[in-house]
Design an enzyme around this catalytic site. Structure first.
Site, PDB file in Angstrom:
ATOM      1  N   LYS A 179      29.578  52.841 -39.171  1.00  0.00           N
ATOM      2  CA  LYS A 179      30.422  52.675 -38.222  1.00  0.00           C
ATOM      3  C   LYS A 179      31.744  52.496 -38.732  1.00  0.00           C
ATOM      4  O   LYS A 179      32.239  51.564 -39.475  1.00  0.00           O
ATOM      5  CB  LYS A 179      29.969  51.608 -37.488  1.00  0.00           C
ATOM      6  CG  LYS A 179      30.804  51.210 -36.254  1.00  0.00           C
ATOM      7  CD  LYS A 179      30.610  50.074 -35.490  1.00  0.00           C
ATOM      8  CE  LYS A 179      31.716  49.687 -34.596  1.00  0.00           C
ATOM      9  NZ  LYS A 179      31.533  48.559 -33.809  1.00  0.00           N
ATOM     10  N   GLY A 202      35.521  42.039 -28.076  1.00  0.00           N
ATOM     11  CA  GLY A 202      34.961  40.571 -27.623  1.00  0.00           C
ATOM     12  C   GLY A 202      35.471  40.036 -26.552  1.00  0.00           C
ATOM     13  O   GLY A 202      35.544  39.241 -26.190  1.00  0.00           O
ATOM     14  N   ALA A 262      32.209  48.438 -27.377  1.00  0.00           N
ATOM     15  CA  ALA A 262      33.103  47.100 -27.185  1.00  0.00           C
ATOM     16  C   ALA A 262      33.565  47.046 -25.855  1.00  0.00           C
ATOM     17  O   ALA A 262      33.882  47.984 -25.240  1.00  0.00           O
ATOM     18  CB  ALA A 262      34.419  47.325 -28.263  1.00  0.00           C
ATOM     19  N   GLY A 263      33.738  45.785 -25.637  1.00  0.00           N
ATOM     20  CA  GLY A 263      34.196  45.300 -24.300  1.00  0.00           C
ATOM     21  C   GLY A 263      33.146  45.126 -23.269  1.00  0.00           C
ATOM     22  O   GLY A 263      33.541  44.461 -22.149  1.00  0.00           O
ATOM     23  N   ALA A 290      27.371  43.616 -28.936  1.00  0.00           N
ATOM     24  CA  ALA A 290      27.102  42.548 -29.791  1.00  0.00           C
ATOM     25  C   ALA A 290      27.100  41.142 -29.089  1.00  0.00           C
ATOM     26  O   ALA A 290      26.492  40.484 -28.709  1.00  0.00           O
ATOM     27  CB  ALA A 290      27.675  42.303 -31.141  1.00  0.00           C
ATOM     28  N   SER A 291      28.687  40.719 -28.924  1.00  0.00           N
ATOM     29  CA  SER A 291      29.078  39.588 -28.278  1.00  0.00           C
ATOM     30  C   SER A 291      28.412  39.548 -26.921  1.00  0.00           C
ATOM     31  O   SER A 291      28.082  38.174 -26.650  1.00  0.00           O
ATOM     32  CB  SER A 291      30.550  39.508 -28.196  1.00  0.00           C
ATOM     33  OG  SER A 291      31.114  39.957 -29.448  1.00  0.00           O
TER      34      SER A 291
END
Lengths: 79, 267
Positions: B108, B169, B195-196, B217-218
């Site tokens: 990645k 994040g 992301a986001g 992830a987050s």
């Protein structure tokens, strides 16, 4: 005293130490001459010496030299 | 007949069939135990990791080695990232370390411009993609939601293009759905929204827009109940995928009754 840098910290160097021996000392895993762990698992570690990657197959043939800068890296949590 | 939701709809990347279109990263989890439970609940078959210094005995924890073991035990494929790299040169070195350590040529590619926005640096990203492809890597290129750049990355040989929904994040969701839809419509490699993502509906929307998968992830690891949130995302991605395939009704300005007006009783 002869030293190397391991992951940014000074470490005494015993003459004749191979990269393979250093990886075993750090990870606690015995290695075959191929660089694969004797326990049959996967090591999950890579080594750079003076900013160049040393493939695991060469660890047992690589003698550490004074002032070598060694980086041992592995997988940690990350997105 | 009950349809098995993921049968015959694997996500194909570099000849590998992934049964889940949700890719859950490992970042942000406070404990390995909690992370493992969330990964399992998410159903993910591919997860991201970062490459960092091995914690030498007596100088901190040894979570690194344990994480890799945990993923191997759970048979979750590993996708090393280049998080924290600001230049193509750093990204190349990090990618080589990941390939050597984890025995995969998947990477990645993340080349960020600054720590404040964590947005990709397009110039370095293009340079790094080209170099990594030439070195035999299968590049998962994390990019801005820019349709022109996305296509350029594909032409350079990226195996997967991963536009962001919003900065890493932030949990702001998909800020420019139109661009994501445009990226998907012109792509011939898998597009994974990365992301986001904040909550389940964001992931469902990504799939409805035509994305081939979602990486997050987050949104799970920092949720109050990560296992419950991972489960929510598993369902959301399946739901969004099915909706995208099912052909939604067109939007209309005025109402359209679904009950017939004929045959009403007289009162």
């Amino acid at each position: 005293m002869s030293t190397i840098q391991l992951n940014g910290a000074a470490r005494p160097l015993l003459t004749g130490t191979t990269l393979s021996a250093l990886v075993t000392e750090v990870t606690g895993r015995e290695l075959l001459p191929t660089g694969q762990p004797i326990d049959g698992g996967r090591l999950g570690v890579a080594v750079a010496r003076n900013s160049g990657i040393v493939p695991r197959s060469q660890w047992s043939r690589t003698l550490l030299e004074i002032h070598d800068e060694i980086e041992i890296v592995t997988a940690v949590q990350g997105g | 007949m009950t349809q098995t939701l993921t049968d015959n709809d694997a996500l194909l990347i570099d000849g590998v069939a992934l049964g889940s279109r949700l890719i859950m990263g490992t970042g942000g989890a406070p404990s390995l135990e909690g992370l493992e439970a969330a990964l399992v609940a998410s159903g993910t078959e591919l997860t991201t990791v970062a490459m960092r210094r091995y914690a030498v005995h007596g100088e901190g924890n040894t979570a690194g080695a344990n994480l890799f073991d945990l993923l191997v035990q759970n048979r979750i494929r590993v996708l090393p990232n280049t998080a924290g790299c600001f230049t193509a040169r750093e990204a190349l070195m990090t990618a080589e370390l990941g390939r050597e350590a984890l025995e995969t040529d998947w990477v990645k590619l993340e080349v960020i411009a600054d720590e404040h926005t964590l947005l990709p640096d397009a110039v370095e990203l293009v340079e790094a993609t080209e170099s990594l492809v030439n070195r035999g890597f299968k590049v998962f290129a994390y990019t801005n939601d820019d349709p022109v750049l996305a296509l350029r990355l594909e032409q350079l040989g990226a195996a997967v293009v991963m536009p962001l929904g919003a900065p890493i994040g932030t949990g702001l969701g998909i800020l420019n759905p139109h661009n994501i839809e445009l990226i998907v419509s012109r792509a011939s490699v898998p597009i994974i929204l990365d992301a986001g993502i904040g909550t389940a509906s964001d992931a469902a929307l990504a799939m409805e827009l035509g994305c081939d998968g979602v990486l997050l992830a987050s949104a799970v690891t920092r949720a109050q109940d990560p296992v419950r949130m991972a489960t929510a995302f598993r369902h959301a991605v399946i739901g969004g995928r099915l909706a995208a395939q099912a052909g939604r009704i067109p939007m209309r300005t005025h109402a359209l009754a679904s009950s017939a007006m004929e045959g009403r009783a007289d009162f």
